[in-house]
Motif scaffolding. Structure first.
Motif, PDB file in Angstrom:
ATOM      1  N   MET A   1      -9.765  -2.007  10.840  1.00  0.00           N
ATOM      2  CA  MET A   1      -8.628  -1.903   9.939  1.00  0.00           C
ATOM      3  C   MET A   1      -8.097  -0.472  10.000  1.00  0.00           C
ATOM      4  O   MET A   1      -8.839   0.491   9.844  1.00  0.00           O
ATOM      5  CB  MET A   1      -9.055  -2.270   8.520  1.00  0.00           C
ATOM      6  N   GLY A   2      -6.801  -0.328  10.218  1.00  0.00           N
ATOM      7  CA  GLY A   2      -6.194   0.987  10.297  1.00  0.00           C
ATOM      8  C   GLY A   2      -5.994   1.621   8.936  1.00  0.00           C
ATOM      9  O   GLY A   2      -5.973   0.949   7.904  1.00  0.00           O
ATOM     10  N   LYS A   3      -5.865   2.952   8.969  1.00  0.00           N
ATOM     11  CA  LYS A   3      -5.591   3.660   7.723  1.00  0.00           C
ATOM     12  C   LYS A   3      -4.945   5.009   8.033  1.00  0.00           C
ATOM     13  O   LYS A   3      -5.053   5.526   9.144  1.00  0.00           O
ATOM     14  CB  LYS A   3      -6.856   3.847   6.890  1.00  0.00           C
ATOM     15  N   ASP A  42     -10.655  18.045  -5.474  1.00  0.00           N
ATOM     16  CA  ASP A  42     -11.306  19.355  -5.339  1.00  0.00           C
ATOM     17  C   ASP A  42     -11.696  19.680  -3.904  1.00  0.00           C
ATOM     18  O   ASP A  42     -11.879  20.847  -3.559  1.00  0.00           O
ATOM     19  CB  ASP A  42     -12.546  19.439  -6.231  1.00  0.00           C
ATOM     20  N   ASP A  43     -11.818  18.654  -3.063  1.00  0.00           N
ATOM     21  CA  ASP A  43     -12.157  18.852  -1.660  1.00  0.00           C
ATOM     22  C   ASP A  43     -10.902  18.925  -0.780  1.00  0.00           C
ATOM     23  O   ASP A  43     -11.005  18.940   0.447  1.00  0.00           O
ATOM     24  CB  ASP A  43     -13.081  17.723  -1.190  1.00  0.00           C
ATOM     25  N   GLY A  44      -9.715  18.934  -1.405  1.00  0.00           N
ATOM     26  CA  GLY A  44      -8.462  18.984  -0.659  1.00  0.00           C
ATOM     27  C   GLY A  44      -8.069  17.657  -0.042  1.00  0.00           C
ATOM     28  O   GLY A  44      -7.144  17.585   0.764  1.00  0.00           O
ATOM     29  N   ARG A  45      -8.753  16.599  -0.415  1.00  0.00           N
ATOM     30  CA  ARG A  45      -8.494  15.267   0.133  1.00  0.00           C
ATOM     31  C   ARG A  45      -7.908  14.360  -0.934  1.00  0.00           C
ATOM     32  O   ARG A  45      -8.016  14.638  -2.120  1.00  0.00           O
ATOM     33  CB  ARG A  45      -9.789  14.653   0.678  1.00  0.00           C
ATOM     34  N   CYS A  46      -7.345  13.260  -0.498  1.00  0.00           N
ATOM     35  CA  CYS A  46      -6.888  12.235  -1.432  1.00  0.00           C
ATOM     36  C   CYS A  46      -8.062  11.297  -1.701  1.00  0.00           C
ATOM     37  O   CYS A  46      -8.890  11.061  -0.820  1.00  0.00           O
ATOM     38  CB  CYS A  46      -5.711  11.475  -0.845  1.00  0.00           C
ATOM     39  N   ASP A  47      -8.148  10.776  -2.902  1.00  0.00           N
ATOM     40  CA  ASP A  47      -9.281   9.936  -3.282  1.00  0.00           C
ATOM     41  C   ASP A  47      -9.327   8.611  -2.533  1.00  0.00           C
ATOM     42  O   ASP A  47     -10.386   7.990  -2.442  1.00  0.00           O
ATOM     43  CB  ASP A  47      -9.282   9.681  -4.785  1.00  0.00           C
ATOM     44  N   ALA A  48      -8.199   8.181  -2.008  1.00  0.00           N
ATOM     45  CA  ALA A  48      -8.122   6.926  -1.264  1.00  0.00           C
ATOM     46  C   ALA A  48      -7.151   7.114  -0.105  1.00  0.00           C
ATOM     47  O   ALA A  48      -6.305   8.018  -0.136  1.00  0.00           O
ATOM     48  CB  ALA A  48      -7.638   5.801  -2.184  1.00  0.00           C
ATOM     49  N   PRO A  49      -7.250   6.276   0.933  1.00  0.00           N
ATOM     50  CA  PRO A  49      -6.270   6.369   2.015  1.00  0.00           C
ATOM     51  C   PRO A  49      -4.845   6.227   1.476  1.00  0.00           C
ATOM     52  O   PRO A  49      -4.609   5.524   0.492  1.00  0.00           O
ATOM     53  CB  PRO A  49      -6.630   5.191   2.919  1.00  0.00           C
ATOM     54  N   LEU A  50      -3.913   6.901   2.122  1.00  0.00           N
ATOM     55  CA  LEU A  50      -2.515   6.792   1.718  1.00  0.00           C
ATOM     56  C   LEU A  50      -1.974   5.407   2.045  1.00  0.00           C
ATOM     57  O   LEU A  50      -1.184   4.847   1.294  1.00  0.00           O
ATOM     58  CB  LEU A  50      -1.686   7.867   2.415  1.00  0.00           C
ATOM     59  N   LEU A  51      -2.382   4.885   3.176  1.00  0.00           N
ATOM     60  CA  LEU A  51      -2.059   3.513   3.585  1.00  0.00           C
ATOM     61  C   LEU A  51      -3.285   2.942   4.277  1.00  0.00           C
ATOM     62  O   LEU A  51      -4.013   3.679   4.951  1.00  0.00           O
ATOM     63  CB  LEU A  51      -0.891   3.482   4.567  1.00  0.00           C
ATOM     64  N   GLU A  52      -3.481   1.635   4.146  1.00  0.00           N
ATOM     65  CA  GLU A  52      -4.552   0.976   4.886  1.00  0.00           C
ATOM     66  C   GLU A  52      -4.292  -0.515   4.962  1.00  0.00           C
ATOM     67  O   GLU A  52      -3.502  -1.063   4.186  1.00  0.00           O
ATOM     68  CB  GLU A  52      -5.919   1.263   4.279  1.00  0.00           C
ATOM     69  N   GLY A  53      -4.948  -1.143   5.910  1.00  0.00           N
ATOM     70  CA  GLY A  53      -4.820  -2.586   6.074  1.00  0.00           C
ATOM     71  C   GLY A  53      -3.401  -3.013   6.377  1.00  0.00           C
ATOM     72  O   GLY A  53      -2.703  -2.383   7.179  1.00  0.00           O
ATOM     73  N   ASN A  97      -3.919  -0.526  13.842  1.00  0.00           N
ATOM     74  CA  ASN A  97      -5.363  -0.728  13.731  1.00  0.00           C
ATOM     75  C   ASN A  97      -6.152   0.578  13.866  1.00  0.00           C
ATOM     76  O   ASN A  97      -7.366   0.571  13.771  1.00  0.00           O
ATOM     77  CB  ASN A  97      -5.841  -1.727  14.786  1.00  0.00           C
ATOM     78  N   ALA A  98      -5.445   1.682  14.091  1.00  0.00           N
ATOM     79  CA  ALA A  98      -6.106   2.973  14.303  1.00  0.00           C
ATOM     80  C   ALA A  98      -6.168   3.778  13.006  1.00  0.00           C
ATOM     81  O   ALA A  98      -5.445   3.512  12.053  1.00  0.00           O
ATOM     82  CB  ALA A  98      -5.369   3.761  15.377  1.00  0.00           C
ATOM     83  N   HIS A  99      -7.034   4.794  13.019  1.00  0.00           N
ATOM     84  CA  HIS A  99      -7.107   5.740  11.907  1.00  0.00           C
ATOM     85  C   HIS A  99      -6.225   6.936  12.259  1.00  0.00           C
ATOM     86  O   HIS A  99      -6.462   7.622  13.254  1.00  0.00           O
ATOM     87  CB  HIS A  99      -8.544   6.179  11.694  1.00  0.00           C
ATOM     88  N   TYR A 100      -5.223   7.177  11.455  1.00  0.00           N
ATOM     89  CA  TYR A 100      -4.354   8.349  11.598  1.00  0.00           C
ATOM     90  C   TYR A 100      -4.717   9.318  10.480  1.00  0.00           C
ATOM     91  O   TYR A 100      -4.543   9.015   9.307  1.00  0.00           O
ATOM     92  CB  TYR A 100      -2.881   7.953  11.494  1.00  0.00           C
ATOM     93  N   HIS A 101      -5.239  10.470  10.867  1.00  0.00           N
ATOM     94  CA  HIS A 101      -5.590  11.512   9.903  1.00  0.00           C
ATOM     95  C   HIS A 101      -4.672  12.696  10.166  1.00  0.00           C
ATOM     96  O   HIS A 101      -4.604  13.194  11.297  1.00  0.00           O
ATOM     97  CB  HIS A 101      -7.053  11.913  10.052  1.00  0.00           C
ATOM     98  N   VAL A 102      -3.937  13.118   9.135  1.00  0.00           N
ATOM     99  CA  VAL A 102      -2.934  14.182   9.274  1.00  0.00           C
ATOM    100  C   VAL A 102      -3.316  15.334   8.356  1.00  0.00           C
ATOM    101  O   VAL A 102      -2.919  15.371   7.196  1.00  0.00           O
ATOM    102  CB  VAL A 102      -1.517  13.665   8.938  1.00  0.00           C
ATOM    103  N   PRO A 103      -4.117  16.293   8.854  1.00  0.00           N
ATOM    104  CA  PRO A 103      -4.497  17.438   8.032  1.00  0.00           C
ATOM    105  C   PRO A 103      -3.397  18.492   8.008  1.00  0.00           C
ATOM    106  O   PRO A 103      -2.604  18.606   8.941  1.00  0.00           O
ATOM    107  CB  PRO A 103      -5.733  17.996   8.724  1.00  0.00           C
ATOM    108  N   LEU A 104      -3.385  19.271   6.945  1.00  0.00           N
ATOM    109  CA  LEU A 104      -2.473  20.408   6.826  1.00  0.00           C
ATOM    110  C   LEU A 104      -3.305  21.654   6.583  1.00  0.00           C
ATOM    111  O   LEU A 104      -4.109  21.695   5.655  1.00  0.00           O
ATOM    112  CB  LEU A 104      -1.485  20.205   5.673  1.00  0.00           C
TER     113      LEU A 104
END
Length: 117
Positions: A1-3, A42-53, A97-104
């Protein structure tokens, strides 16, 4: 499942970018459709994926990071108008279906990004 996920690193202080407002838009040419607004933890991340499935579909997207407000709240003395204020990243998703991670990685004077894992 992509996210689709993101995180923010404050490179000027060497720590996660906590409490940064992040907006996600779907693009159709020059038209933008708001999909989600969240804030980094606090870790600079979002608590859940921005989009998934099923919500993650091929297309063009835009992330808007409210970095200037973050640095102002942290007490960083920057001139007005801010050199780095809202960081806008436009990117494409080809494989739902891929994981796209976009760090800043951001400071009051510069930013960079990449496709992470």
């Amino acid at each position: 499942m992509g996210k689709l996920t993101t995180h923010v690193l404050d490179t000027s202080h060497g720590r996660p970018g906590a409490g940064i407002k992040v907006e996600l838009f779907a693009l159709d040419g020059d038209a933008r459709r708001a999909l989600k607004t969240t804030t980094t933890n606090d870790d600079g991340r979002c608590d859940a994926p921005l989009l998934e499935g099923a919500a993650l579909v091929p297309g063009e997207y835009e992330l808007v990071f409210h970095a200037g407000a973050y640095f102002a709240a942290a007490g960083v003395n920057v001139p007005e108008p801010r050199f780095v204020d809202r960081v806008v990243l436009r990117f494409g998703i080809a494989d739902a279906n891929a994981h796209y991670h976009v760090p800043l990685l951001v400071s009051p004077w510069a930013y960079s990004t990449y496709r992470g894992s």
